[in-house]
Design a protein around this motif. Structure first.
Motif, mmCIF file in Angstrom:
data_model
loop_
_atom_site.group_PDB
_atom_site.id
_atom_site.type_symbol
_atom_site.label_atom_id
_atom_site.label_comp_id
_atom_site.label_asym_id
_atom_site.label_seq_id
_atom_site.Cartn_x
_atom_site.Cartn_y
_atom_site.Cartn_z
ATOM 1 N N PRO A 64 -1.949 23.740 -23.535
ATOM 2 C CA PRO A 64 -3.415 24.111 -23.444
ATOM 3 C C PRO A 64 -4.103 23.440 -24.927
ATOM 4 C CG PRO A 64 -2.349 25.961 -22.828
ATOM 5 C CD PRO A 64 -1.185 25.012 -23.048
ATOM 6 N N LEU A 65 -5.170 22.891 -24.668
ATOM 7 C CA LEU A 65 -5.690 22.241 -25.910
ATOM 8 C C LEU A 65 -7.169 23.084 -26.299
ATOM 9 C CD1 LEU A 65 -5.584 18.617 -24.810
ATOM 10 C CD2 LEU A 65 -3.973 19.736 -26.195
ATOM 11 N N PHE A 66 -7.644 23.326 -27.520
ATOM 12 C CA PHE A 66 -8.670 23.923 -28.056
ATOM 13 C C PHE A 66 -9.425 23.216 -29.305
ATOM 14 C CE2 PHE A 66 -5.539 26.944 -26.087
ATOM 15 C CZ PHE A 66 -6.421 27.715 -25.490
ATOM 16 N N TYR A 67 -10.685 23.528 -29.381
ATOM 17 C CA TYR A 67 -11.198 22.908 -30.511
ATOM 18 C C TYR A 67 -12.412 23.927 -31.044
ATOM 19 C CZ TYR A 67 -15.636 21.396 -27.880
ATOM 20 O OH TYR A 67 -16.782 21.329 -27.278
ATOM 21 N N SER A 80 -16.055 32.255 -38.532
ATOM 22 C CA SER A 80 -16.209 33.389 -37.212
ATOM 23 C C SER A 80 -15.883 32.453 -36.077
ATOM 24 C CB SER A 80 -17.815 33.827 -37.206
ATOM 25 O OG SER A 80 -18.687 32.678 -37.188
ATOM 26 N N ALA A 81 -16.336 31.143 -36.161
ATOM 27 C CA ALA A 81 -15.844 30.246 -34.920
ATOM 28 C C ALA A 81 -14.693 30.086 -34.809
ATOM 29 C CB ALA A 81 -16.782 28.712 -35.379
ATOM 30 N N VAL A 82 -13.751 29.888 -35.930
ATOM 31 C CA VAL A 82 -12.451 29.506 -35.927
ATOM 32 C C VAL A 82 -11.656 31.024 -35.519
ATOM 33 C CG1 VAL A 82 -10.294 29.324 -37.315
ATOM 34 C CG2 VAL A 82 -12.374 28.082 -37.897
ATOM 35 N N GLU A 83 -12.189 32.255 -35.792
ATOM 36 C CA GLU A 83 -11.576 33.299 -35.296
ATOM 37 C C GLU A 83 -12.099 33.511 -33.813
ATOM 38 O OE1 GLU A 83 -13.372 36.070 -37.817
ATOM 39 O OE2 GLU A 83 -11.658 36.312 -39.338
ATOM 40 N N ALA A 84 -13.084 32.985 -33.367
ATOM 41 C CA ALA A 84 -13.286 33.420 -31.688
ATOM 42 C C ALA A 84 -12.337 32.488 -30.887
ATOM 43 C CB ALA A 84 -14.758 32.822 -31.616
ATOM 44 N N VAL A 85 -11.963 31.378 -31.481
ATOM 45 C CA VAL A 85 -11.350 30.369 -30.809
ATOM 46 C C VAL A 85 -9.675 30.675 -30.785
ATOM 47 C CG1 VAL A 85 -10.189 28.077 -30.581
ATOM 48 C CG2 VAL A 85 -12.580 28.166 -31.085
ATOM 49 N N VAL A 86 -9.322 31.611 -31.992
ATOM 50 C CA VAL A 86 -8.094 31.887 -32.316
ATOM 51 C C VAL A 86 -7.742 33.002 -31.251
ATOM 52 C CG1 VAL A 86 -6.577 33.270 -34.100
ATOM 53 C CG2 VAL A 86 -7.589 31.132 -34.591
ATOM 54 N N GLN A 87 -8.840 33.964 -31.087
ATOM 55 C CA GLN A 87 -8.555 35.089 -30.105
ATOM 56 C C GLN A 87 -8.547 34.526 -28.725
ATOM 57 O OE1 GLN A 87 -8.222 38.071 -30.832
ATOM 58 N NE2 GLN A 87 -8.510 37.985 -32.774
ATOM 59 N N THR A 88 -9.167 33.302 -28.243
ATOM 60 C CA THR A 88 -9.023 33.034 -27.162
ATOM 61 C C THR A 88 -7.468 32.238 -26.821
ATOM 62 O OG1 THR A 88 -11.186 32.497 -26.853
ATOM 63 C CG2 THR A 88 -9.743 31.126 -25.206
ATOM 64 N N ILE A 89 -6.984 31.685 -27.773
ATOM 65 C CA ILE A 89 -5.632 31.231 -27.782
ATOM 66 C C ILE A 89 -4.523 32.342 -27.746
ATOM 67 C CG2 ILE A 89 -3.820 29.942 -29.236
ATOM 68 C CD1 ILE A 89 -6.176 28.522 -30.562
#
Length: 435
Positions: free
Chosen positions: A77-80, A186-195
């Motif tokens: 899985p890839l995220f940005y 806040s944007a990083v934390e949102a993606v981290v939670q998705t990961i």
């Protein structure tokens, strides 16, 4: 107590990577593998050595993410991190606080116009954004820098706002005022939670049933001097014993499916680990040295045991098409990957309305067209000649030429030139494909 442990590859520019890494390292779920890049052209070379070490990848922006996604080389899985909300507000505040530059005299990139105007309206600023360059996927730093520079040189803007670090450096180099949008916490934390949620979902998937369909040929090890029915029986028994040992190595059970055909029921996680994420065939010691006897192998992944078995059958048939000893895997997202362990390994769809529509316009199957689209993604452009296509698809050059002719007749390809790889060789037609 931490439920999961994710090896998270983090790739970003020198200024954004520390921001993302600092947030990720606050979570016990992660073991971080940070990678910094200075030029988009080096991204794939940087992540290839870590392909088997990272469970997921997080990128600092849309461009590096798109480069890796479009390459098809990384199957985890890839995220940005999107540069929205607080990220943009902070940059606009900086531009106005330091130089009092109004919105109308700034040029933007990456964002869509209505996205920026909506964010401004939420802050009580009802002002149009005249200069913005939106793009999908990847883009070069030179193209972005050129867009901003032309506006600035013509006196239409006083500064640029960019989300791409390499474009930021290009504009700084030529002395142009530029502001860089960095990821907001806040944007990083949102993606981290998705990961983390994705990791939990994948852990459940690892326990799902997977099926491996194998065809063996015990006769390949036969000695012509001692050939008899007793010898055939002994060879078949020896092969079965090897298969039983292999089934034990993948924590599965072996079932006979007719003469020379076997099915192994195991877990998705065991097969994924044994094949390094469906990229290679298992090592010799795990395979009980079965390589010579295996004629074809298909691995099926599905939501149920029945679905996984159907998928294994599809993968097996595709493996048979690739030739003796080929391993293929049919994944639950409707794609086929393989041949495992080969440099020309590709991942392609074998279904979908678009492929069926294209198949109806040609004499080619949807599976062949799916392979072609995957080949073009891996090739990096839509121009190819028959020998290159044959190498990717592991078919004869004459078969590749037939495919290209079929596409040309259907208006899906055109000959655009010739190449001559040898001084006295026969010229080869180069085709541009429109898939």
């Amino acid at each position: 107590m931490c439920a999961i442990r994710i090896r998270l590859g983090i790739l970003g520019a020198d200024d954004s990577l520390p921001v993302i890494q600092a947030v990720a390292e606050e979570y016990k779920e992660f073991v971080c593998l940070p990678v910094v890049y200075w030029d988009e052209s080096e991204i794939l070379d940087l992540i290839r050595p870590l392909a088997s070490e990272a469970d997921m990848w997080l990128f600092s922006g849309q461009v590096p993410y798109s480069i890796v996604k479009q390459s098809g080389e990384v199957e985890v899985p890839l995220f940005y991190v999107p540069h929205t909300g607080a990220s943009l507000y902070r940059t606009l505040l900086q531009a106005y606080y330091t130089e009092q530059i109004p919105i109308g005299q700034l040029s933007f990139d990456t964002y869509e116009r209505d996205e920026v105007e909506r964010l401004l309206e939420e802050a009580g600023i009802k002002e149009p954004v005249p200069y913005i360059k939106h793009y999908e996927g990847g883009i070069s730093a030179q193209e972005l820098a050129g867009y901003h520079y032309d506006l600035w040189r013509q006196g239409k803007t006083k500064a640029a706002v960019t989300c791409l670090r390499t474009a930021h450096l290009e504009m700084e180099k030529i002395g142009m005022p530029v502001y860089r949008v960095l990821p907001a916490r806040s944007a990083v934390e949102a993606v981290v939670q998705t990961i983390i949620r994705t990791g939990e979902m994948l852990r459940v998937q690892e326990a799902q049933i997977a099926v491996q369909m194998i065809e063996v040929d015990s006769m390949v090890t036969a000695s012509p001097e001692t050939f008899s029915t007793d010898e055939i029986y002994k060879m078949e028994m020896k092969t079965t014993e090897k298969l039983l040992r292999y089934a034990k190595n993948v924590q599965g059970s072996l079932k006979s499916a007719g003469p020379g055909r076997y099915v192994i029921f195991t877990t998705r996680g065991a097969l994924k680990e044994m094949t390094a994420g469906y990229q290679t065939i298992p090592p010799a010691e795990e395979m009980a040295h079965l390589y010579e006897e295996i004629a074809a192998c298909g691995i099926g992944i599905g939501r149920t045991a029945y679905e996984a078995e159907i998928q294994a059958g599809k993968a097996f048939l595709h493996a048979k098409q690739y030739g003796r000893g080929a391993w293929m895997v049919a994944l639950d997202d409707g794609t086929i990957a393989g041949p495992l362990g080969k440099g020309e390994r590709i991942r392609y769809s074998f279904g979908g309305e678009e492929l069926r529509e294209l198949a109806g316009r040609t004499g080619l199957s949807a599976a062949t067209l799916g392979k072609l689209k995957a080949v073009l993604r891996k090739h990096g452009n839509n121009e190819i000649e028959a020998h290159e296509l044959a190498a990717y698809m592991q078919i004869l050059p004459r078969s590749a030429r037939r495919i290209l002719k079929e596409l040309e007749a259907a208006g899906l390809a055109e000959a655009i030139g010739e190449t001559n790889p040898y001084p006295r060789g026969r010229p080869r037609k180069v085709y541009r494909l429109f898939l």
